[in-house]
Design a protein around this motif. Structure first.
Motif, PDB file in Angstrom:
ATOM      1  N   ALA A 193     -96.242  -9.597  -2.838  1.00 15.90           N
ATOM      2  CA  ALA A 193     -95.276  -9.612  -1.743  1.00 15.90           C
ATOM      3  C   ALA A 193     -93.873  -9.275  -2.236  1.00 15.90           C
ATOM      4  N   GLU A 194     -93.511  -9.801  -3.399  1.00 16.39           N
ATOM      5  CA  GLU A 194     -92.173  -9.545  -3.947  1.00 16.39           C
ATOM      6  C   GLU A 194     -92.010  -8.067  -4.288  1.00 16.39           C
ATOM      7  N   ILE A 195     -93.048  -7.440  -4.829  1.00 13.85           N
ATOM      8  CA  ILE A 195     -92.992  -6.005  -5.138  1.00 13.85           C
ATOM      9  C   ILE A 195     -92.870  -5.189  -3.857  1.00 13.85           C
ATOM     10  N   ALA A 196     -93.623  -5.577  -2.839  1.00 19.73           N
ATOM     11  CA  ALA A 196     -93.556  -4.866  -1.557  1.00 19.73           C
ATOM     12  C   ALA A 196     -92.152  -4.928  -0.977  1.00 19.73           C
ATOM     13  N   ARG A 197     -91.527  -6.070  -1.074  1.00 22.77           N
ATOM     14  CA  ARG A 197     -90.155  -6.205  -0.555  1.00 22.77           C
ATOM     15  C   ARG A 197     -89.178  -5.375  -1.384  1.00 22.77           C
ATOM     16  N   ARG A 198     -89.338  -5.394  -2.711  1.00 18.32           N
ATOM     17  CA  ARG A 198     -88.405  -4.688  -3.581  1.00 18.32           C
ATOM     18  C   ARG A 198     -88.483  -3.172  -3.371  1.00 18.32           C
ATOM     19  N   TYR A 199     -89.693  -2.649  -3.094  1.00 19.38           N
ATOM     20  CA  TYR A 199     -89.850  -1.206  -2.922  1.00 19.38           C
ATOM     21  C   TYR A 199     -89.948  -0.807  -1.447  1.00 19.38           C
ATOM     22  N   ASP A 200     -89.640  -1.728  -0.564  1.00 19.58           N
ATOM     23  CA  ASP A 200     -89.580  -1.463   0.884  1.00 19.58           C
ATOM     24  C   ASP A 200     -90.896  -0.912   1.421  1.00 19.58           C
TER      25      ASP A 200
ATOM     26  N   LEU B  65    -105.419 -20.562   1.764  1.00 23.57           N
ATOM     27  CA  LEU B  65    -104.356 -19.896   1.022  1.00 23.57           C
ATOM     28  C   LEU B  65    -103.363 -19.238   1.975  1.00 23.57           C
ATOM     29  N   PRO B  66    -102.094 -19.187   1.590  1.00 25.45           N
ATOM     30  CA  PRO B  66    -101.109 -18.497   2.428  1.00 25.45           C
ATOM     31  C   PRO B  66    -101.375 -17.003   2.455  1.00 25.45           C
ATOM     32  N   SER B  67    -101.260 -16.400   3.622  1.00 28.75           N
ATOM     33  CA  SER B  67    -101.456 -14.959   3.752  1.00 28.75           C
ATOM     34  C   SER B  67    -100.247 -14.215   3.203  1.00 28.75           C
ATOM     35  N   LEU B  68    -100.428 -12.921   2.983  1.00 27.08           N
ATOM     36  CA  LEU B  68     -99.280 -12.105   2.596  1.00 27.08           C
ATOM     37  C   LEU B  68     -98.208 -12.134   3.670  1.00 27.08           C
ATOM     38  N   ARG B  69     -98.628 -12.208   4.923  1.00 27.79           N
ATOM     39  CA  ARG B  69     -97.648 -12.251   6.001  1.00 27.79           C
ATOM     40  C   ARG B  69     -96.756 -13.485   5.911  1.00 27.79           C
ATOM     41  N   SER B  70     -97.296 -14.576   5.404  1.00 30.11           N
ATOM     42  CA  SER B  70     -96.471 -15.781   5.275  1.00 30.11           C
ATOM     43  C   SER B  70     -95.401 -15.613   4.202  1.00 30.11           C
ATOM     44  N   PHE B  71     -95.647 -14.711   3.214  1.00 29.03           N
ATOM     45  CA  PHE B  71     -94.655 -14.446   2.169  1.00 29.03           C
ATOM     46  C   PHE B  71     -93.609 -13.429   2.632  1.00 29.03           C
ATOM     47  N   VAL B  72     -94.058 -12.361   3.296  1.00 30.06           N
ATOM     48  CA  VAL B  72     -93.132 -11.313   3.742  1.00 30.06           C
ATOM     49  C   VAL B  72     -93.399 -10.999   5.220  1.00 30.06           C
TER      50      VAL B  72
ATOM     51  N   ARG C 295     -92.491  -7.537   7.086  1.00 29.62           N
ATOM     52  CA  ARG C 295     -93.059  -6.225   6.769  1.00 29.62           C
ATOM     53  C   ARG C 295     -94.583  -6.210   6.721  1.00 29.62           C
ATOM     54  N   THR C 296     -95.243  -7.309   7.085  1.00 28.96           N
ATOM     55  CA  THR C 296     -96.705  -7.367   6.972  1.00 28.96           C
ATOM     56  C   THR C 296     -97.378  -7.239   8.326  1.00 28.96           C
ATOM     57  N   TRP C 297     -98.377  -6.346   8.375  1.00 34.87           N
ATOM     58  CA  TRP C 297     -99.218  -6.120   9.554  1.00 34.87           C
ATOM     59  C   TRP C 297    -100.598  -6.701   9.230  1.00 34.87           C
ATOM     60  N   TYR C 298    -100.912  -7.828   9.814  1.00 34.34           N
ATOM     61  CA  TYR C 298    -102.172  -8.526   9.549  1.00 34.34           C
ATOM     62  C   TYR C 298    -103.224  -8.002  10.523  1.00 34.34           C
ATOM     63  N   VAL C 299    -104.299  -7.385   9.980  1.00 30.76           N
ATOM     64  CA  VAL C 299    -105.314  -6.705  10.783  1.00 30.76           C
ATOM     65  C   VAL C 299    -106.628  -7.467  10.726  1.00 30.76           C
TER      66      VAL C 299
ATOM     67  N   VAL D 143    -101.444  -8.813  13.908  1.00 30.42           N
ATOM     68  CA  VAL D 143    -100.249  -9.635  13.941  1.00 30.42           C
ATOM     69  C   VAL D 143     -99.150  -8.797  13.296  1.00 30.42           C
ATOM     70  N   CYS D 144     -98.235  -8.318  14.096  1.00 30.40           N
ATOM     71  CA  CYS D 144     -97.200  -7.398  13.625  1.00 30.40           C
ATOM     72  C   CYS D 144     -96.123  -8.156  12.850  1.00 30.40           C
ATOM     73  N   PRO D 145     -95.323  -7.448  12.067  1.00 31.87           N
ATOM     74  CA  PRO D 145     -94.184  -8.092  11.428  1.00 31.87           C
ATOM     75  C   PRO D 145     -93.244  -8.694  12.470  1.00 31.87           C
ATOM     76  N   VAL D 146     -92.504  -9.690  12.073  1.00 31.13           N
ATOM     77  CA  VAL D 146     -91.567 -10.338  12.987  1.00 31.13           C
ATOM     78  C   VAL D 146     -90.628  -9.292  13.588  1.00 31.13           C
ATOM     79  N   GLY D 147     -90.546  -9.276  14.908  1.00 31.92           N
ATOM     80  CA  GLY D 147     -89.675  -8.338  15.598  1.00 31.92           C
ATOM     81  C   GLY D 147     -90.282  -6.972  15.844  1.00 31.92           C
ATOM     82  N   MET D 148     -91.527  -6.731  15.369  1.00 30.16           N
ATOM     83  CA  MET D 148     -92.149  -5.415  15.507  1.00 30.16           C
ATOM     84  C   MET D 148     -93.294  -5.394  16.512  1.00 30.16           C
ATOM     85  N   GLY D 149     -93.534  -6.494  17.221  1.00 27.20           N
ATOM     86  CA  GLY D 149     -94.633  -6.532  18.170  1.00 27.20           C
ATOM     87  C   GLY D 149     -94.503  -5.499  19.276  1.00 27.20           C
ATOM     88  N   GLU D 150     -93.300  -5.343  19.803  1.00 24.36           N
ATOM     89  CA  GLU D 150     -93.094  -4.364  20.876  1.00 24.36           C
ATOM     90  C   GLU D 150     -93.339  -2.945  20.369  1.00 24.36           C
TER      91      GLU D 150
END
Length: 467
Positions: free
Chosen positions: A266-273, A289-296, A299-303, A320-327
């Protein structure tokens, strides 16, 4: 002009057999040995002549079709394509095989859900729906009209550690494959964007990428999933936009990523956008276990979908779209198909609200778990990798076996399996291993006999094996 007697010599081409056959096709076509319109041998005939599995030939034909070299016509066969460029998809997402004429075969290639009363549950739900149709079925479905189902899916996901999720974060789709495509359409930009994924991965990823004109690059995995150092190196080299991975139930290796590695990814994904697609379609068990979406979450799209837990016939998935990206996600879906068909959305809403969906999921998982234990016990002498509740296991082959040789030998004994080559990316390499899926739809005695057949074959590698 037809030519059904083409028999290439693969010994002059190093590497995996499917790549060798692809190169042989490419060179024969470019040299004029196979002119436009030439009909190629059937998959089964060429596999027999070359002493490889039908899957090896099928994959080579698929790759050549992707390049525009071949054209397949249902009911007629596979031909060398005309020189004119092809538009749109040039191959099927998967190759269907009608086993009705081969009833002796036990199919361990893809999970088959057991019958735990889905038909009766669906029938009861449809009767309840039909009693109150009203005028809402007289017009196009809308994204706004799906709000009750999106709210129900938030409750459905209560056994996952996804971070904060609301109905506004949900996008509904026609299954997991459609969800992947919609996310790619929503996120990718430019002419040749790059998608990173595990170097052994679900083939649907590359098919969805092709439709969006994206290149797919494989990232090294180990027994815990994607390797963070390899991911960072790939980010530096390729400038990717999307990362697709399966931390909970890696397909095909059945690995599960620990919390610490998830945090590093998750940290690498955030650093490289990177936008992250967290594919959880195969995991039907509760996760601690916490999902990747719970870390970032930004930017995470949970399918996920209901295909592996209730019924693939529903063709129902969700993101489950990233926060603010549902629309944004729902607008992408709207541009594709307005909204889900009302019979599907109303049926799923009834199943979830009534509790029938949860009961079916528990019954499916119980049967999968029981049959998985039979498989693991039957192959206990080998390095079987599995997780409780998963509908497949990963089996590295003992020394002496090759994936293609084993698959061909198993088919001759009445059992169909998938070799690792089928999950490798186009330019990737695969270990000698099998993914064995749980066949939940066949009688238990046939299932047990098939497992015994696989164990017997694994114990006796060929002494004089063709490489």
């Amino acid at each position: 002009m037809t030519d059904t007697t083409w028999r290439p010599d693969l010994t002059q081409f190093p590497g995996p057999k499917y790549l060798a056959l692809t190169r042989a096709l490419r060179e024969a076509i470019r040299a004029g040995e196979l002119p436009p319109g030439s009909q190629l041998p059937t998959v089964r005939d060429l596999a027999w002549d070359l002493h490889v599995t039908p899957g090896t030939v099928s994959r080579a034909y698929q790759l050549a079709t992707q390049e525009g070299l071949l054209a397949a016509t249902v009911g007629r066969g596979t031909f060398v394509a005309a020189r004119a460029p092809r538009l749109g998809p040039t191959q099927a997402l998967f190759q269907e095989r009608d086993l009705s004429s081969e009833p002796w075969l036990v199919d361990f290639r893809s999970p088959q859900l057991p019958d735990v009363g889905q038909g009766a549950a669906f029938s009861a739900a449809m009767q309840r729906i039909s009693a109150d149709l009203g005028h809402s079925w007289d017009d196009y479905p809308t994204q706004r009209g799906e709000a009750p189902l999106r709210a129900a899916m938030v409750d459905w996901l209560s056994d996952r550690r996804l971070g904060g999720v609301t109905a506004d974060d949900i996008m509904l789709t026609h299954g997991g494959q459609n969800a992947l495509l919609l996310v790619f359409l929503c996120c990718l930009r430019g002419d040749r964007p790059v998608i990173l994924t595990e170097d052994l991965a679900y083939p649907g990823i590359r098919h969805a990428a092709k439709l969006t004109r994206a290149d797919v690059v494989g990232v090294e995995i180990d027994r815990e999933g994607m390797v963070p150092e390899a991911l960072e190196a790939a980010c530096q080299r390729h400038g990717a936009q999307i990362l697709v991975l399966t931390p909970e139930a890696q397909n095909p290796t059945a690995s599960r990523m620990g919390a610490e590695r998830r945090a590093r990814i998750a940290e690498i994904a955030r650093r490289y956008d990177l936008q992250v697609v967290e594919d959880d379609c195969y995991s039907i068990a509760e996760s601690d276990l916490p999902s990747l979406r719970s870390f970032v979450p930004e930017r995470t799209w949970y399918v996920a979908s209901l295909s592996k837990s209730i019924s693939p016939a529903l063709r129902f998935g969700y993101v489950v779209c990233p926060v603010g990206m549902g629309e944004a996600g729902r607008l992408t879906a709207q541009h594709g198909f307005f909204a889900l068909a009302r019979p599907v959305s109303d049926l799923v809403l009834d199943l979830v609200r009534s509790g029938a969906a949860a009961e079916l999921r528990r019954a499916v998982q119980a049967e999968f778990s029981s049959r998985l234990q039979i498989l693991v016990s039957g192959l206990q002498r080998f390095d079987v990798r599995w997780q409780p509740g998963l509908p497949f296991a990963w089996v590295p082959l003992p020394s002496g076996w090759r994936g293609s040789t084993f698959a061909r030998t198993a088919e001759a004994e009445g059992v169909l399996v998938r070799q690792a080559d089928e999950y490798a990316l186009i330019h990737g390499r695969a270990p000698h291993a099998l993914r064995i899926a749980i066949a939940g739809a066949i009688p238990l005695n046939r299932y047990q006999t098939a497992v015994e057949t696989l164990a017997r074959l694994l114990e006796k590698p060929p002494s004089d094996m063709a490489v």
